[in-house]
Design a protein around this motif. Structure first.
Motif, mmCIF file in Angstrom:
data_model
loop_
_atom_site.group_PDB
_atom_site.id
_atom_site.type_symbol
_atom_site.label_atom_id
_atom_site.label_comp_id
_atom_site.label_asym_id
_atom_site.label_seq_id
_atom_site.Cartn_x
_atom_site.Cartn_y
_atom_site.Cartn_z
ATOM 1 N N ALA A 319 75.584 45.918 77.656
ATOM 2 C CA ALA A 319 76.828 46.637 77.357
ATOM 3 C C ALA A 319 76.860 47.151 75.924
ATOM 4 O O ALA A 319 77.544 48.133 75.630
ATOM 5 N N ILE A 320 76.149 46.475 75.012
ATOM 6 C CA ILE A 320 76.067 46.900 73.607
ATOM 7 C C ILE A 320 74.636 47.316 73.284
ATOM 8 O O ILE A 320 73.705 46.541 73.511
ATOM 9 N N ARG A 321 74.461 48.509 72.776
ATOM 10 C CA ARG A 321 73.163 48.927 72.250
ATOM 11 C C ARG A 321 73.178 48.597 70.766
ATOM 12 O O ARG A 321 73.812 49.295 69.964
ATOM 13 N N HIS A 322 72.500 47.519 70.430
ATOM 14 C CA HIS A 322 72.593 46.935 69.091
ATOM 15 C C HIS A 322 72.270 47.950 67.996
ATOM 16 O O HIS A 322 71.235 48.627 68.030
ATOM 17 N N GLY A 323 73.182 48.055 67.044
ATOM 18 C CA GLY A 323 72.998 48.969 65.928
ATOM 19 C C GLY A 323 73.421 50.384 66.217
ATOM 20 O O GLY A 323 73.505 51.209 65.299
ATOM 21 N N ASP A 324 73.690 50.682 67.485
ATOM 22 C CA ASP A 324 74.079 52.034 67.870
ATOM 23 C C ASP A 324 75.534 52.067 68.328
ATOM 24 O O ASP A 324 76.350 52.814 67.774
ATOM 25 N N THR A 325 75.888 51.236 69.323
ATOM 26 C CA THR A 325 77.252 51.232 69.854
ATOM 27 C C THR A 325 78.034 49.986 69.436
ATOM 28 O O THR A 325 79.204 49.863 69.754
ATOM 29 N N GLY A 326 77.379 49.062 68.778
ATOM 30 C CA GLY A 326 78.000 47.806 68.360
ATOM 31 C C GLY A 326 76.921 46.885 67.822
ATOM 32 O O GLY A 326 75.787 47.316 67.577
ATOM 33 N N LEU A 327 77.246 45.620 67.689
ATOM 34 C CA LEU A 327 76.308 44.678 67.083
ATOM 35 C C LEU A 327 76.223 43.385 67.894
ATOM 36 O O LEU A 327 77.206 42.948 68.500
ATOM 37 N N LEU A 328 75.035 42.782 67.867
ATOM 38 C CA LEU A 328 74.787 41.503 68.516
ATOM 39 C C LEU A 328 74.431 40.480 67.443
ATOM 40 O O LEU A 328 73.522 40.703 66.641
ATOM 41 N N ALA A 329 75.144 39.374 67.436
ATOM 42 C CA ALA A 329 74.937 38.335 66.431
ATOM 43 C C ALA A 329 74.054 37.229 66.981
ATOM 44 O O ALA A 329 74.070 36.938 68.187
ATOM 45 N N ASP A 330 73.309 36.586 66.104
ATOM 46 C CA ASP A 330 72.394 35.523 66.520
ATOM 47 C C ASP A 330 73.021 34.138 66.470
ATOM 48 O O ASP A 330 72.599 33.237 67.190
ATOM 49 N N ASP A 331 74.025 33.945 65.612
ATOM 50 C CA ASP A 331 74.654 32.639 65.463
ATOM 51 C C ASP A 331 76.022 32.851 64.811
ATOM 52 O O ASP A 331 76.361 33.978 64.420
ATOM 53 N N PRO A 332 76.845 31.792 64.685
ATOM 54 C CA PRO A 332 78.189 31.977 64.117
ATOM 55 C C PRO A 332 78.190 32.575 62.723
ATOM 56 O O PRO A 332 79.056 33.415 62.403
ATOM 57 N N GLY A 333 77.249 32.185 61.868
ATOM 58 C CA GLY A 333 77.190 32.764 60.535
ATOM 59 C C GLY A 333 76.887 34.240 60.568
ATOM 60 O O GLY A 333 77.477 35.039 59.821
ATOM 61 N N ASP A 334 75.962 34.623 61.439
ATOM 62 C CA ASP A 334 75.611 36.033 61.586
ATOM 63 C C ASP A 334 76.776 36.816 62.184
ATOM 64 O O ASP A 334 76.984 37.988 61.855
ATOM 65 N N PHE A 335 77.541 36.173 63.057
ATOM 66 C CA PHE A 335 78.732 36.790 63.648
ATOM 67 C C PHE A 335 79.709 37.197 62.536
ATOM 68 O O PHE A 335 80.193 38.336 62.501
ATOM 69 N N VAL A 336 79.970 36.288 61.614
ATOM 70 C CA VAL A 336 80.866 36.586 60.494
ATOM 71 C C VAL A 336 80.282 37.701 59.620
ATOM 72 O O VAL A 336 81.007 38.622 59.208
ATOM 73 N N ALA A 337 78.982 37.633 59.363
ATOM 74 C CA ALA A 337 78.340 38.645 58.510
ATOM 75 C C ALA A 337 78.448 40.032 59.126
ATOM 76 O O ALA A 337 78.698 41.026 58.422
#
Length: 387
Positions: A319-337
């Motif tokens: 559903a998300i094309r990472h870096g193009d239509t949205g972002l995918l995070a690897d962990d909670p810290g990355d989610f915040v970043a």
């Protein structure tokens, strides 16, 4: 090639869209069932009874609904209804329906196991595999039993059936459970209908979470992000739209984090209000543990609102094309970043929003319906030859 004959198709799903606990699976079921009606088929949906909803109903899209049993007994009632030849709607469609020509068995963790009693072909729909969710929802023997039922019993019972899923991630998980890849078709969601006109984007940074308030949706991660970014972005706000039994816990958690004043729990929202919120927000957050697809991602995309989800959450990677239509995070810290990045980089956020809208528009319910109608035709008339 002559048109396929009209058939009676029975969908089995534990809930419908009018159920207070209904979600993306129910939207998919009813929308794609309606598309089969446009192909000339007669469609019945059997689901659990709830609240004041009538036991029998014909929806505006001509799908006939039977509500039988409750949250846990609907599976038994489905079998008894089929065996009694009761897949008709009494006064609403007396004498029109009998036992179906085909069953579409929608497995939301607990399977209906229709091949054990049905004398017609079954097509299985699996939105996502619930390996991670069972211990979250049930931390005792019930979770272990549920996973055994889903991972061991269901693949064996459905071993001769065709499967439908909505993402490559779920297809791959089904293959790991022993389902042959050749028996799995991917039929993705269509773009949900856009209700109302866009409202102006908020003048302040605003995050939106949309969905059922239950533990495995992990709304806590959105609250954690709000708390982590509050000092940097003093005007930051979070809107949580949806209802569920976990809401009191989330309110308590927001208070403990000191962000209750920055958080709006909007409760149940109408379609119009939902799209107003998605237009209003800067970024949609989908912190769920697992999603088959991520319907809210596409709903946000329709309003040019990019979404952030977790890479390990299954179908969100489609559903998300990472870096193009949205972002995918690897962990909670990355989610915040990643939330920080999109909130502070106006150019990137707007670029992703525009790309998200274009991507969402490439998915339509008629296309999904055509795919399912072709699959149904192939299951029921395997000897038909294309010209």
């Amino acid at each position: 090639m002559p048109a396929a004959p009209a058939r009676h198709i029975l969908f089995l799903n534990w809930r419908d869209t009018h159920n207070p606990e209904g979600g993306g699976s129910e939207v998919y079921t009813e929308r794609i069932a309606a598309e089969l009606v446009t192909h000339g088929h007669r469609v019945t949906l059997l689901c659990a009874a709830h609240g004041d909803a009538p036991a029998e109903q014909v929806l505006p899209n001509a799908v006939h609904v039977l509500r039988r049993g409750g949250r846990h007994t609907v599976y038994l009632r489905a079998a008894l209804t089929y065996l009694a030849g009761g897949c008709r709607l009494g006064r609403l469609a007396a004498g029109v329906r009998g036992r179906p020509d085909l069953i579409v068995d929608v497995c939301n963790g607990v399977p209906f196991l229709s091949p054990l009693y049905a004398r017609c072909p079954t097509v299985v729909v699996v939105h996502h595999v619930h390996r991670e969710q069972w211990p979250v929802v049930f931390g005792d023997w019930r979770g272990r039993f549920g996973w055994w039922l889903e991972s061991r019993v269901a693949p064996r019972v459905y071993r001769r059936c065709r499967y439908v899923t909505v993402s490559t991630a779920t297809r791959d998980e089904l293959v790991r459970l022993g389902v042959a890849a050749a028996r799995i078709s991917i039929i993705q969601n269509g773009l949900p209908g856009v209700t109302g006109v866009p409202v102006r984007r908020a003048a302040y940074p605003c995050l939106v979470v949309l969905g059922r308030l239950v533990p495995h949706k992990r709304v806590e991660y959105a609250l954690d992000a709000l708390a982590a970014l509050a000092a940097e972005l003093p005007d930051l706000r979070l809107i949580v739209a949806g209802r569920g039994w976990w809401e009191p816990r989330l309110r308590e958690y927001a208070a403990r984090l000191g962000v209750a004043g920055r958080t709006e729990f909007a409760g149940y929202v109408t379609e119009r209000r939902k799209h107003e919120l998605l237009s209003h927000g800067w970024v949609a957050l989908v912190p769920s543990l697992k999603e088959g697809w991520g319907l809210t991602i596409m709903e946000a995309a329709a309003r040019e609102t990019p979404a952030i989800a977790f890479r390990g959450a299954g179908g969100v990677c489609d559903a998300i094309r990472h870096g193009d239509t949205g972002l995918l995070a690897d962990d909670p810290g990355d989610f915040v970043a990643k939330i920080r990045w999109l909130l502070t980089d106006d150019r990137a956020r707007r670029r992703m929003g525009r790309a998200a809208r274009r991507y969402a528009e490439s998915f339509t319910w008629p296309a999904a319906g055509n795919q399912l109608a072709t699959l149904v035709d192939g299951v029921l008339t395997p000897d038909r030859k294309a010209p």
